[in-house]
Design a protein around this motif. Structure first.
Motif, PDB file in Angstrom:
ATOM      1  N   VAL A 418      32.433  45.067  49.624  1.00 21.34           N
ATOM      2  CA  VAL A 418      34.035  45.034  49.582  1.00 21.34           C
ATOM      3  C   VAL A 418      34.665  44.069  48.871  1.00 21.34           C
ATOM      4  CG1 VAL A 418      35.919  45.611  51.137  1.00 21.34           C
ATOM      5  CG2 VAL A 418      33.477  46.103  52.077  1.00 21.34           C
ATOM      6  N   ASP A 419      34.189  42.983  49.128  1.00 19.25           N
ATOM      7  CA  ASP A 419      34.937  41.826  48.187  1.00 19.25           C
ATOM      8  C   ASP A 419      34.970  42.254  46.724  1.00 19.25           C
ATOM      9  OD1 ASP A 419      36.209  39.273  48.085  1.00 19.25           O
ATOM     10  OD2 ASP A 419      34.507  38.617  47.141  1.00 19.25           O
ATOM     11  N   MET A 420      33.731  42.375  46.423  1.00 24.16           N
ATOM     12  CA  MET A 420      33.698  42.897  44.775  1.00 24.16           C
ATOM     13  C   MET A 420      34.549  43.875  44.345  1.00 24.16           C
ATOM     14  SD  MET A 420      29.896  42.069  43.744  1.00 24.16           S
ATOM     15  CE  MET A 420      28.934  42.785  44.835  1.00 24.16           C
ATOM     16  N   LEU A 421      34.747  44.856  45.470  1.00 22.47           N
ATOM     17  CA  LEU A 421      35.513  46.109  44.910  1.00 22.47           C
ATOM     18  C   LEU A 421      36.980  45.661  44.957  1.00 22.47           C
ATOM     19  CD1 LEU A 421      35.568  49.344  44.851  1.00 22.47           C
ATOM     20  CD2 LEU A 421      36.038  49.252  47.360  1.00 22.47           C
ATOM     21  N   PHE A 422      37.237  44.946  45.791  1.00 21.67           N
ATOM     22  CA  PHE A 422      38.960  44.589  45.771  1.00 21.67           C
ATOM     23  C   PHE A 422      39.241  43.704  44.593  1.00 21.67           C
ATOM     24  CE2 PHE A 422      39.669  44.856  50.837  1.00 21.67           C
ATOM     25  CZ  PHE A 422      39.804  46.356  50.600  1.00 21.67           C
ATOM     26  N   LYS A 423      38.218  42.784  44.439  1.00 24.85           N
ATOM     27  CA  LYS A 423      38.509  42.016  43.195  1.00 24.85           C
ATOM     28  C   LYS A 423      38.547  42.622  41.935  1.00 24.85           C
ATOM     29  CE  LYS A 423      36.656  37.468  45.062  1.00 24.85           C
ATOM     30  NZ  LYS A 423      35.245  36.452  45.012  1.00 24.85           N
ATOM     31  N   ARG A 424      37.612  43.736  41.708  1.00 26.34           N
ATOM     32  CA  ARG A 424      37.747  44.550  40.556  1.00 26.34           C
ATOM     33  C   ARG A 424      39.083  45.313  40.522  1.00 26.34           C
ATOM     34  NH1 ARG A 424      31.532  46.647  38.858  1.00 26.34           N
ATOM     35  NH2 ARG A 424      30.656  44.492  39.261  1.00 26.34           N
ATOM     36  N   ALA A 425      39.446  45.928  41.729  1.00 22.28           N
ATOM     37  CA  ALA A 425      40.731  46.448  41.769  1.00 22.28           C
ATOM     38  C   ALA A 425      42.053  45.540  41.204  1.00 22.28           C
ATOM     39  CB  ALA A 425      41.061  47.207  43.051  1.00 22.28           C
ATOM     40  N   LEU A 426      41.883  44.295  41.733  1.00 23.27           N
ATOM     41  CA  LEU A 426      42.954  43.358  41.498  1.00 23.27           C
ATOM     42  C   LEU A 426      42.986  43.125  40.047  1.00 23.27           C
ATOM     43  CD1 LEU A 426      42.626  40.902  44.568  1.00 23.27           C
ATOM     44  CD2 LEU A 426      44.560  42.420  43.761  1.00 23.27           C
ATOM     45  N   LYS A 427      41.913  43.005  39.394  1.00 21.63           N
ATOM     46  CA  LYS A 427      41.891  42.631  37.948  1.00 21.63           C
ATOM     47  C   LYS A 427      42.039  43.921  36.883  1.00 21.63           C
ATOM     48  CE  LYS A 427      38.076  39.192  38.479  1.00 21.63           C
ATOM     49  NZ  LYS A 427      36.670  38.652  38.191  1.00 21.63           N
ATOM     50  N   ILE A 430      38.974  48.767  38.019  1.00 17.38           N
ATOM     51  CA  ILE A 430      38.792  49.907  38.912  1.00 17.38           C
ATOM     52  C   ILE A 430      40.185  50.260  39.377  1.00 17.38           C
ATOM     53  CG2 ILE A 430      37.733  51.235  40.636  1.00 17.38           C
ATOM     54  CD1 ILE A 430      35.378  49.114  40.630  1.00 17.38           C
ATOM     55  N   ASP A 431      40.572  51.361  39.210  1.00 16.27           N
ATOM     56  CA  ASP A 431      41.951  51.716  39.788  1.00 16.27           C
ATOM     57  C   ASP A 431      41.697  52.633  41.100  1.00 16.27           C
ATOM     58  OD1 ASP A 431      44.639  52.675  40.389  1.00 16.27           O
ATOM     59  OD2 ASP A 431      44.589  54.252  39.034  1.00 16.27           O
ATOM     60  N   ILE A 432      41.813  51.721  42.040  1.00 14.74           N
ATOM     61  CA  ILE A 432      41.708  52.308  43.599  1.00 14.74           C
ATOM     62  C   ILE A 432      43.215  52.715  44.359  1.00 14.74           C
ATOM     63  CG2 ILE A 432      39.494  51.636  43.966  1.00 14.74           C
ATOM     64  CD1 ILE A 432      40.558  49.658  45.858  1.00 14.74           C
ATOM     65  N   VAL A 433      44.206  51.894  43.716  1.00 15.25           N
ATOM     66  CA  VAL A 433      45.460  52.280  44.137  1.00 15.25           C
ATOM     67  C   VAL A 433      45.812  53.656  44.009  1.00 15.25           C
ATOM     68  CG1 VAL A 433      47.818  51.425  43.905  1.00 15.25           C
ATOM     69  CG2 VAL A 433      46.005  49.690  43.885  1.00 15.25           C
ATOM     70  N   GLY A 434      45.654  54.108  42.738  1.00 15.27           N
ATOM     71  CA  GLY A 434      46.166  55.404  42.462  1.00 15.27           C
ATOM     72  C   GLY A 434      45.609  56.549  43.355  1.00 15.27           C
ATOM     73  N   PRO A 435      44.174  56.284  43.419  1.00 18.02           N
ATOM     74  CA  PRO A 435      43.414  57.470  44.279  1.00 18.02           C
ATOM     75  C   PRO A 435      43.909  57.093  45.838  1.00 18.02           C
ATOM     76  CG  PRO A 435      41.992  56.633  42.782  1.00 18.02           C
ATOM     77  CD  PRO A 435      43.379  55.836  42.463  1.00 18.02           C
TER      78      PRO A 435
END
Length: 599
Positions: A418-427, A430-435
């Motif tokens: 989960v930590d890596m997923l959030f960090k990639r989104a912040l950078k 990966i766009d997880i905000v839109g979905p």
């Protein structure tokens, strides 16, 4: 050809939770080519002719057997299948190397000796070594002249590896570092010729070193008495003013964490492959015993309770294996892409594994926990004989337990996922905000009445809904953190729930893609059996995901917001009811007839 490559939308690491994959882009084990199958058979012959007949010697570490076996593997080129040709390696592709580890899975404690040598023992030099270091050590590690070990853990630093206390101080003449400290739980320590050692330069710069066994001041503790993997050498390593040439610094001063973490990405992936192979062999052991053992004048394989166990073992292994080879091919494609852009062999391998670090962490958890379930139920199928050391069930049970602890505990790997997923989104990787925002909008609209279409339409719809659930849950938690209402680092239970949903999504989608692809191929197994695996897995995954999401949401949401989320959760867990008893019996009957794991 260029157009084909451009059109192919290869998933980035972690993107599986927001994007769909196509069956035609997914590799499954049934697609191995003739050359790969020949390598599989060669490795299988070595397993059955050299490793398994020496199981008792391995268990008691007699006759230097692990060293002998490693040297015999070297003669066949099996210690360098993942290494560049210029150092004596075979430079085989990722899928073939995954297959090799899969086949070697039933090797018990010897898998530790093998994996520690070819993985965390060799990869740091390939990834971070200077050209001089590579030329000096890699050919001799590949030909078996040298054996490797990896020294990270200390009595006071396990999961918190960067808290290591071992020191390295530069001598006045600048030619050597003096190492002082101790490492523990070091696999291969009893026979290793070189050690990859992590120490704090000047007390605060975490750095890697290549340390040779014959260095003055290096000594070993006694062999550890362990619950399992007794056949692997595990000892403490002590350093007392050990002089290490300055040219043996590995990578950059203070950048040892890059070595440690990147070596572990591949280690986690390989652990899943080895666990998968071991689990398949354990199922075969359970099936054969269930066919042979008679009670009440019939084989126990005819009992519904036993059929449940055999079928559930097979479903979990088949799903994990599907994810393993899907990710293997993603890594392979990334390696090829990076090489085409000019990356070196080592750089391409390093960056590809780093790209799919989230998937590697998930596979480590899934592989080790699937193996744990399988060996536990194999003991249960054997009854009292399973508790006896006369057969192989007890040893497999003991040996499997370590997999949930090393290469990062499963708890750490869940948190990292989960930590890596959030960090990639912040950078912005990966766009997880839109979905996630699209899911929020869907929650405030009327439910769609669209019907699922196609042979696997219900599964595709359920999978899309699973992804909405993780986006809804993780997105809401992240929003709470941004608003200052939640500190996720202090809410490990929530992160573990989100990780469990992510694990189920990767498993479910990989299984679906494999079963769908098999429906268009000729196989020795009826498609009805594969479909039964798929339906049971989706039924159970729906229940697990509902539970995990509910637990997470109740942990931080309340009032109208919570009611909205729970209504959404109900909307997104509508997979059709399945007669799982009949489905499992069909799977079990297929295993029982084959008298082995046959998928």
């Amino acid at each position: 050809m260029q157009d084909t490559i451009a059109k192919k939308d290869v998933l980035k690491g972690g993107e599986f939770i927001i994007k769909s994959s196509k069956t035609e882009d997914t590799f499954i084990p049934e697609e191995f080519n003739e050359e790969q199958l020949m390598i599989r058979d060669m490795v299988s012959d070595f397993l059955h002719n050299e490793i398994l007949p020496n199981a008792e010697k391995i268990e008691h570490q007699e006759d230097n057997i692990s060293v002998t076996l490693l040297e015999k593997m070297a003669e066949l080129g099996l210690l360098g299948t993942h290494m560049p040709e210029e150092y004596g390696g075979m430079a085989l592709d990722t899928n073939t190397n995954t297959l090799i580890s899969d086949v070697l899975g039933p090797s018990g404690a010897f898998t530790v000796s093998y994996a520690a040598h070819i993985g965390i023992g060799m990869l740091p030099i390939l990834y971070f070594g200077t050209e001089e270091q590579k030329e000096k050590y890699l050919p001799r590690l590949i030909n078996g002249e040298l054996k490797a070990a990896y020294c990270l853990t200390e009595p006071g630093s396990g999961s918190d590896a960067l808290a290591a206390k071992t020191r390295a101080d530069l001598t006045d003449d600048g030619e050597h570092y003096l190492l002082n400290g101790q490492k523990m739980w070091i696999s291969n320590a009893g026979f290793a010729d070189i050690f990859i050692v992590f120490a704090q330069v000047g007390g605060d710069q975490f750095t890697g070193f290549i340390v040779e066994r014959n260095s003055e001041g290096l000594s070993l503790g006694a062999e550890e008495k362990k619950l399992g993997i007794k056949g692997s050498s595990t000892r403490q390593v002590f350093f007392e003013n050990v002089k290490v040439p300055a040219e043996n610094v590995l990578g950059e001063i203070g950048k040892g964490h890059l070595i440690a973490f990147n070596a572990l990405n591949t280690g986690r992936f390989k652990l899943c492959a080895l666990s998968n192979g071991g689990a398949k062999e354990s199922i075969s052991t359970a099936v054969r015993y269930a066919n042979e053992r008679h009670q009440f004048k019939v084989p126990i394989a005819s009992f519904g309770a036993i059929k449940y166990k055999l079928a559930e073992q097979a479903i979990r292994v088949f799903a994990t294996e599907s994810a393993l080879y899907r990710v293997s091919n993603l890594i392979q494609e990334k390696v090829q892409e990076l090489k085409s852009e000019g990356a070196s062999f080592g750089e391409a391998k390093l960056k590809a594994a780093e790209e799919y670090a989230i998937e590697c962490a998930i596979l480590k958890v899934a592989g080790s926990e699937t193996l744990d379930y399988v060996v536990d139920e194999t003991v249960q199928v054997h009854g009292g004989m399973g508790y006896s050391e006369e057969g192989t069930a007890a040893r497999a049970y003991r040996d499997a337990r370590i997999n949930r602890i090393y290469e990062g505990t499963n708890e750490i790997n869940r948190l990292l996922t989960v930590d890596m997923l959030f960090k990639r989104a912040l950078k912005g990787a990966i766009d997880i905000v839109g979905p996630a925002w699209e899911v929020q909008k869907e929650l405030s609209s009327m439910p769609s009445m669209d019907k699922a279409e196609g042979a696997y339409g219900e599964e595709h719809k359920a999978l899309a809904d699973f992804k909405k659930i993780v986006l809804m849950t993780a997105g809401a938690a992240a929003k709470m953190q941004m608003d200052g209402k939640l500190k996720l680092k202090e809410e490990q239970e929530i992160l573990m729930d989100v990780a469990d949903i992510m694990i189920d999504i990767l498993m479910a989608e990989s299984l679906l893609l494999r079963v769908e692809k098999l429906s268009n191929m000729h196989t020795k197994i009826d498609q009805e059996v594969y479909d039964a695996m798929l339906r049971v897995f989706f039924t159970d995954a729906t229940a697990r995901i509902h539970k995990s999401a509910t637990d997470a949401l109740l942990s931080f949401a309340e009032g109208d917001l919570l009611r909205t989320f729970l209504m959404g959760l109900k909307r997104f867990t509508k997979y059709p009811m399945t007669n799982v008893k009949t489905a499992r019996r069909l799977i079990a009957d297929t295993l029982i007839e084959a008298n082995e794991y046959c998928f």
